[in-house]
Enzyme design. Structure first.
Site, PDB file in Angstrom:
ATOM      1  N   TRP A 184       0.941  -1.045  -0.028  1.00 36.05           N
ATOM      2  CA  TRP A 184      -0.161   0.023   0.081  1.00 36.05           C
ATOM      3  C   TRP A 184       0.858   0.944   0.028  1.00 36.05           C
ATOM      4  O   TRP A 184       1.679   1.291   0.775  1.00 36.05           O
ATOM      5  CB  TRP A 184      -0.880  -0.008   1.105  1.00 36.05           C
ATOM      6  CG  TRP A 184      -1.734   1.351   1.346  1.00 36.05           C
ATOM      7  CD1 TRP A 184      -2.459   1.855   0.599  1.00 36.05           C
ATOM      8  CD2 TRP A 184      -1.117   2.522   2.097  1.00 36.05           C
ATOM      9  NE1 TRP A 184      -3.095   3.124   0.909  1.00 36.05           N
ATOM     10  CE2 TRP A 184      -2.110   3.519   1.813  1.00 36.05           C
ATOM     11  CE3 TRP A 184      -0.321   2.678   3.146  1.00 36.05           C
ATOM     12  CZ2 TRP A 184      -2.110   4.628   2.609  1.00 36.05           C
ATOM     13  CZ3 TRP A 184      -0.266   4.033   3.718  1.00 36.05           C
ATOM     14  CH2 TRP A 184      -1.033   5.032   3.551  1.00 36.05           C
TER      15      TRP A 184
ATOM     16  N   GLU B 209      -3.456  -3.227  -2.106  1.00 33.08           N
ATOM     17  CA  GLU B 209      -4.356  -2.369  -1.192  1.00 33.08           C
ATOM     18  C   GLU B 209      -4.744  -1.332  -1.886  1.00 33.08           C
ATOM     19  O   GLU B 209      -3.692  -0.510  -2.226  1.00 33.08           O
ATOM     20  CB  GLU B 209      -4.111  -2.329   0.038  1.00 33.08           C
ATOM     21  CG  GLU B 209      -5.064  -1.637   0.861  1.00 33.08           C
ATOM     22  CD  GLU B 209      -4.662  -1.323   2.212  1.00 33.08           C
ATOM     23  OE1 GLU B 209      -3.411  -1.232   2.570  1.00 33.08           O
ATOM     24  OE2 GLU B 209      -5.381  -0.945   3.349  1.00 33.08           O
TER      25      GLU B 209
ATOM     26  N   LYS C 187      -7.085   2.434  -2.292  1.00 33.28           N
ATOM     27  CA  LYS C 187      -7.504   3.587  -1.261  1.00 33.28           C
ATOM     28  C   LYS C 187      -8.346   4.656  -2.372  1.00 33.28           C
ATOM     29  O   LYS C 187      -7.902   4.694  -3.271  1.00 33.28           O
ATOM     30  CB  LYS C 187      -6.454   4.020  -0.559  1.00 33.28           C
ATOM     31  CG  LYS C 187      -6.975   5.056   0.545  1.00 33.28           C
ATOM     32  CD  LYS C 187      -5.797   5.130   1.591  1.00 33.28           C
ATOM     33  CE  LYS C 187      -6.287   6.301   2.498  1.00 33.28           C
ATOM     34  NZ  LYS C 187      -5.427   6.408   3.621  1.00 33.28           N
TER      35      LYS C 187
ATOM     36  N   ASP D  12      -9.590  -2.718   2.126  1.00 37.66           N
ATOM     37  CA  ASP D  12      -9.704  -2.105   3.362  1.00 37.66           C
ATOM     38  C   ASP D  12     -10.872  -1.589   3.507  1.00 37.66           C
ATOM     39  O   ASP D  12     -11.372  -0.672   2.536  1.00 37.66           O
ATOM     40  CB  ASP D  12      -8.711  -1.141   3.636  1.00 37.66           C
ATOM     41  CG  ASP D  12      -8.553  -0.469   5.044  1.00 37.66           C
ATOM     42  OD1 ASP D  12      -9.614  -0.013   5.351  1.00 37.66           O
ATOM     43  OD2 ASP D  12      -7.439  -0.469   5.352  1.00 37.66           O
TER      44      ASP D  12
ATOM     45  N   HIS E 297     -11.327   2.097   2.801  1.00 38.51           N
ATOM     46  CA  HIS E 297     -11.060   2.850   1.519  1.00 38.51           C
ATOM     47  C   HIS E 297     -11.941   2.807   0.356  1.00 38.51           C
ATOM     48  O   HIS E 297     -11.546   3.150  -0.791  1.00 38.51           O
ATOM     49  CB  HIS E 297      -9.925   1.972   1.150  1.00 38.51           C
ATOM     50  CG  HIS E 297      -8.638   2.322   1.955  1.00 38.51           C
ATOM     51  ND1 HIS E 297      -7.430   1.624   1.832  1.00 38.51           N
ATOM     52  CD2 HIS E 297      -8.594   2.834   3.216  1.00 38.51           C
ATOM     53  CE1 HIS E 297      -6.614   1.608   2.672  1.00 38.51           C
ATOM     54  NE2 HIS E 297      -7.088   2.485   3.732  1.00 38.51           N
TER      55      HIS E 297
ATOM     56  N   HIS F 238      -8.600  -5.823   5.165  1.00 32.90           N
ATOM     57  CA  HIS F 238      -8.062  -4.867   6.445  1.00 32.90           C
ATOM     58  C   HIS F 238      -9.349  -4.629   6.850  1.00 32.90           C
ATOM     59  O   HIS F 238     -10.185  -3.819   6.318  1.00 32.90           O
ATOM     60  CB  HIS F 238      -7.204  -3.850   5.923  1.00 32.90           C
ATOM     61  CG  HIS F 238      -5.739  -3.752   5.868  1.00 32.90           C
ATOM     62  ND1 HIS F 238      -5.071  -2.966   5.474  1.00 32.90           N
ATOM     63  CD2 HIS F 238      -5.145  -4.984   5.841  1.00 32.90           C
ATOM     64  CE1 HIS F 238      -3.598  -3.509   5.568  1.00 32.90           C
ATOM     65  NE2 HIS F 238      -3.683  -4.717   5.966  1.00 32.90           N
TER      66      HIS F 238
ATOM     67  N   ASP G  64     -11.640   7.403   6.134  1.00 38.08           N
ATOM     68  CA  ASP G  64     -10.739   6.270   6.725  1.00 38.08           C
ATOM     69  C   ASP G  64     -10.081   6.457   7.859  1.00 38.08           C
ATOM     70  O   ASP G  64      -9.029   6.881   8.094  1.00 38.08           O
ATOM     71  CB  ASP G  64      -9.648   5.951   5.444  1.00 38.08           C
ATOM     72  CG  ASP G  64      -8.840   4.852   5.881  1.00 38.08           C
ATOM     73  OD1 ASP G  64      -8.979   3.990   6.324  1.00 38.08           O
ATOM     74  OD2 ASP G  64      -7.463   5.038   5.544  1.00 38.08           O
TER      75      ASP G  64
ATOM     76  N   ASP H  42     -10.013   5.054  10.637  1.00 39.50           N
ATOM     77  CA  ASP H  42      -9.453   3.914  11.488  1.00 39.50           C
ATOM     78  C   ASP H  42      -9.742   3.765  12.816  1.00 39.50           C
ATOM     79  O   ASP H  42      -8.956   3.725  13.785  1.00 39.50           O
ATOM     80  CB  ASP H  42      -7.806   3.773  11.275  1.00 39.50           C
ATOM     81  CG  ASP H  42      -7.335   3.406   9.861  1.00 39.50           C
ATOM     82  OD1 ASP H  42      -7.873   2.291   9.385  1.00 39.50           O
ATOM     83  OD2 ASP H  42      -6.793   4.202   9.127  1.00 39.50           O
TER      84      ASP H  42
ATOM     85  N   ASP I 226      -6.730  -3.531  10.829  1.00 40.88           N
ATOM     86  CA  ASP I 226      -5.970  -2.244  10.506  1.00 40.88           C
ATOM     87  C   ASP I 226      -6.781  -1.110  11.132  1.00 40.88           C
ATOM     88  O   ASP I 226      -7.677  -0.388  10.566  1.00 40.88           O
ATOM     89  CB  ASP I 226      -5.902  -2.330   9.049  1.00 40.88           C
ATOM     90  CG  ASP I 226      -5.036  -0.974   8.390  1.00 40.88           C
ATOM     91  OD1 ASP I 226      -4.476  -0.378   9.623  1.00 40.88           O
ATOM     92  OD2 ASP I 226      -4.905  -0.488   7.405  1.00 40.88           O
TER      93      ASP I 226
END
Ligand code: RNT
Ligand code: ZN
Length: 416
Positions: free
Chosen positions: A182, A223, A225, A258, A261, A285, A293, A295, A326
């Site tokens: 990534w 990955e 995004k 993810d 993303h 993820h 994003d 997280d 993640d």
């Protein structure tokens, strides 16, 4: 209700709770080392901000500052989470000492991860790996897609070094190593050339993957995004880019999604079966995006449950889906963030395993959408909690975990 009563309840729906618990305890979940230190790593100046469009917010006391502190914190996490854990390291967590002084990321070697191998061996853990293409002076701000030959070369060499390290981790630990590529490459404002960086990125990944590796041991993932902070207008490794790369190179790598993303109304739960209609194996993820994003810590929420239901329904637990966490929250106790997220993922997997999936599919295929709705809604308030408690009991993990985290905070984290 007791476990016995819950078991009987589920039996009436044709679900075997003991079987679900047996499956769950063998599902491998990759634990991201970067929750413990706000994605700082050990190879750059920790006072410098994160780059690559990712950010941690908050300054809760007790961040791990050394490999020893991070390992101690991971041990505390392992005490409190059930199931089969695999470590997930970033290259920036290389361990340097008198015998192995600091080297830049293009020169990393397996020996810089020897202490992690020892850590994993002692705990019988496998280990996944990630090249670190962010938070480094050589991000110009691009890395693998940079127009600057020297910059690009540096990062390609980093990627190749990481393939060798991944192969070492897999061989030493006897479990495959998922190596995730990534980059946060992209632009804050509207670019004049969108294809140039993407072609360079494609060629750079080709070069990284030309480094020899055994695909049974090293599983490179790509990955995508949508955007990052400071990189709002254009992301080189967009969804189409990453998926197209993986689809054109199925013998060499795997797509990774993810769930932070994508555009906010898109859901990864729906993308899992779409990808599994083509790819024999995918990677995830699992995170919690709030508006972007962000997280946040993974919760026992609808989308996490739905992701897990798709993993289970698509046969993902039979080696088709590589599951990793993640997220990184620096505003609360980091051990709690880790433990709560792992436990919520485990809960969601258990919830998914307790669905009468065969029967629900039959109802759908028979177009009995009325009964399908009724059964699914009834199951939402099934005695799930009792089965979860039984799982913790069988795994020898405490039901209540906050008091242990508080003790560790008082005795260890607060004196850092
Ligand atoms: C960033 C990506 C990436 C990182 C980790 C640290 O948006 O999700 O996976 O979070 O590699
Ligand atoms: Zn991710």
């Amino acid at each position: 209700m007791s476990y016995f009563d819950a078991k009987t309840f589920y039996e009436n729906f044709g679900v075997d709770t003991d079987k679900a618990l047996d499956i769950l305890k063998n599902v491998s979940v990759s634990l991201h080392c970067w929750q413990g230190d706000d994605v700082r790593g050990f190879d750059t100046d920790p006072s410098k901000p994160l780059t690559g469009g990712i950010q941690t917010t908050g300054n809760y006391p007790g961040r791990a500052r050394t490999p020893e502190e991070l390992m101690a914190d991971i041990d505390e996490v392992l005490k409190l989470v059930p199931g089969k854990i695999k470590m997930n390291l970033h290259a920036s967590y290389a361990i340097f000492d008198e015998n192995n002084p600091w080297v830049d990321r293009d020169k990393l070697e397996p020996k810089h991860f020897k202490k992690w191998v020892e850590f994993c061996k002692e705990r019988e853990l496998g280990c996944d790996f990630n090249p670190t293409f962010f938070s480094h002076p050589k991000c110009d701000p691009l890395t693998l897609s940079s127009p600057n030959e020297e910059t690009r070369k540096f990062w390609i060499e980093h990627g190749k070094a990481c393939i060798r390290i991944s192969q070492y981790l897999a061989e030493e630990l006897g479990q495959p190593c998922v190596m995730n590529i990534w980059t946060g490459d992209g632009f804050k404002d509207i670019p004049a050339d969108r294809i140039g960086p993407r072609v360079r990125y494609r060629e750079a990944i080709d070069e990284i993957l030309s480094e020899p590796y055994d695909i049974k041991l090293v599983k490179p993932t790509i990955e995508s995004k949508v955007f990052g902070i400071g990189v709002e207008a254009y992301t080189v490794g967009s969804a189409e880019f990453a998926l197209a790369y993986a689809a054109m190179n199925m013998d060499k790598c795997i797509p990774l999604m993810d769930n932070g993303h994508y555009h906010p109304t898109e859901v990864v739960s729906d993308k899992i079966p779409a990808l599994l209609a083509f790819f024999p194996e995918i990677a995830l993820h699992i995170t919690r995006p709030i508006r972007w994003d962000s997280d946040h810590v993974v919760l026992f929420d609808d989308e996490t449950k739905e992701i897990c239901r798709e993993i289970v329904r698509c046969g993902g637990l039979e080696g088709k889906v590589n599951i990793a966490l993640d997220y990184f929250d620096a505003s609360i106790n980091r051990i709690s963030a880790w433990v709560t997220g792992v436990r919520n993922l485990q809960k969601s997997l258990l919830f998914a395993l307790l669905q009468p999936n065969g029967r629900l599919k039959q109802l759908q295929d028979a177009s009995d959408f009325t009964q399908l709705m009724v059964v699914q809604e009834e199951l939402k308030s099934a005695p799930f909690y009792d089965v979860w408690q039984e799982y913790l009991k069988r795994e020898n993990k405490p039901f209540e975990y906050y008091s242990e985290i508080k003790r560790y905070e008082e005795e260890v984290l607060s004196v850092r």
